[in-house]
Design a protein around this motif. Structure first.
Motif, PDB file in Angstrom:
ATOM      1  N   TYR A  52      70.952  63.485 -38.140  1.00  0.00           N
ATOM      2  CA  TYR A  52      72.265  62.946 -37.797  1.00  0.00           C
ATOM      3  C   TYR A  52      73.012  62.418 -39.025  1.00  0.00           C
ATOM      4  N   SER A 102      79.333  55.008 -36.071  1.00  0.00           N
ATOM      5  CA  SER A 102      80.437  55.958 -35.926  1.00  0.00           C
ATOM      6  C   SER A 102      80.318  57.089 -36.936  1.00  0.00           C
ATOM      7  N   GLN A 103      80.907  58.223 -36.586  1.00  0.00           N
ATOM      8  CA  GLN A 103      80.936  59.374 -37.496  1.00  0.00           C
ATOM      9  C   GLN A 103      81.563  58.969 -38.828  1.00  0.00           C
ATOM     10  N   LYS A 104      80.971  59.432 -39.918  1.00  0.00           N
ATOM     11  CA  LYS A 104      81.377  59.184 -41.303  1.00  0.00           C
ATOM     12  C   LYS A 104      81.121  57.752 -41.777  1.00  0.00           C
ATOM     13  N   GLN A 117      75.378  58.867 -44.581  1.00  0.00           N
ATOM     14  CA  GLN A 117      76.641  58.896 -43.859  1.00  0.00           C
ATOM     15  C   GLN A 117      76.422  59.661 -42.558  1.00  0.00           C
ATOM     16  N   ALA A 118      76.862  59.081 -41.443  1.00  0.00           N
ATOM     17  CA  ALA A 118      76.667  59.703 -40.133  1.00  0.00           C
ATOM     18  C   ALA A 118      77.494  60.974 -39.994  1.00  0.00           C
ATOM     19  N   LYS A 119      76.865  62.037 -39.500  1.00  0.00           N
ATOM     20  CA  LYS A 119      77.566  63.299 -39.249  1.00  0.00           C
ATOM     21  C   LYS A 119      78.322  63.248 -37.922  1.00  0.00           C
ATOM     22  N   VAL A 120      77.789  62.478 -36.972  1.00  0.00           N
ATOM     23  CA  VAL A 120      78.364  62.347 -35.627  1.00  0.00           C
ATOM     24  C   VAL A 120      78.224  60.897 -35.182  1.00  0.00           C
ATOM     25  N   ASP A 121      78.890  60.544 -34.097  1.00  0.00           N
ATOM     26  CA  ASP A 121      78.667  59.229 -33.490  1.00  0.00           C
ATOM     27  C   ASP A 121      77.257  59.214 -32.920  1.00  0.00           C
TER      28      ASP A 121
END
Length: 85
Positions: free
Chosen positions: A77, A46-48, A37-41
């Motif tokens: 990330y 995209s984030q999350k 899962q992305a922590k940031v864009d």
């Protein structure tokens, strides 16, 4: 990194898996594809947003790289999901 240091790292690396430490202090090997899962864009992610890692690589400096949708991203990330949503 020196060439011999990189060679030592490759003894413990696989492009198809990664070793992670669980909350219970257990080492677990995750095989590709695994969820993150992305922590940031970052890039087109995209984030999350949850994505699958198709391969794991090492940069020339020894940093772990995740291959996601044929694009390379640094591991930091992302959160690795042991139990995907």
């Amino acid at each position: 990194m020196k060439t011999d240091e990189i060679a030592d790292l490759f003894k413990f690396c696989s492009p198809q898996s990664i070793l992670v430490m669980t909350w219970y202090n257990k080492v677990k090997e995750l095989y590709c594809p695994f969820a993150v899962q992305a922590k940031v864009d970052i890039g087109t992610i995209s984030q999350k947003e949850v994505k699958e890692v198709s391969a794991v690589k090492l940069s020339s400096k020894g940093t772990t790289i995740f291959i996601i949708e044929d694009q390379a991203y640094f591991y930091y990330y992302f959160e690795i999901l042991l139990h995907p949503l």
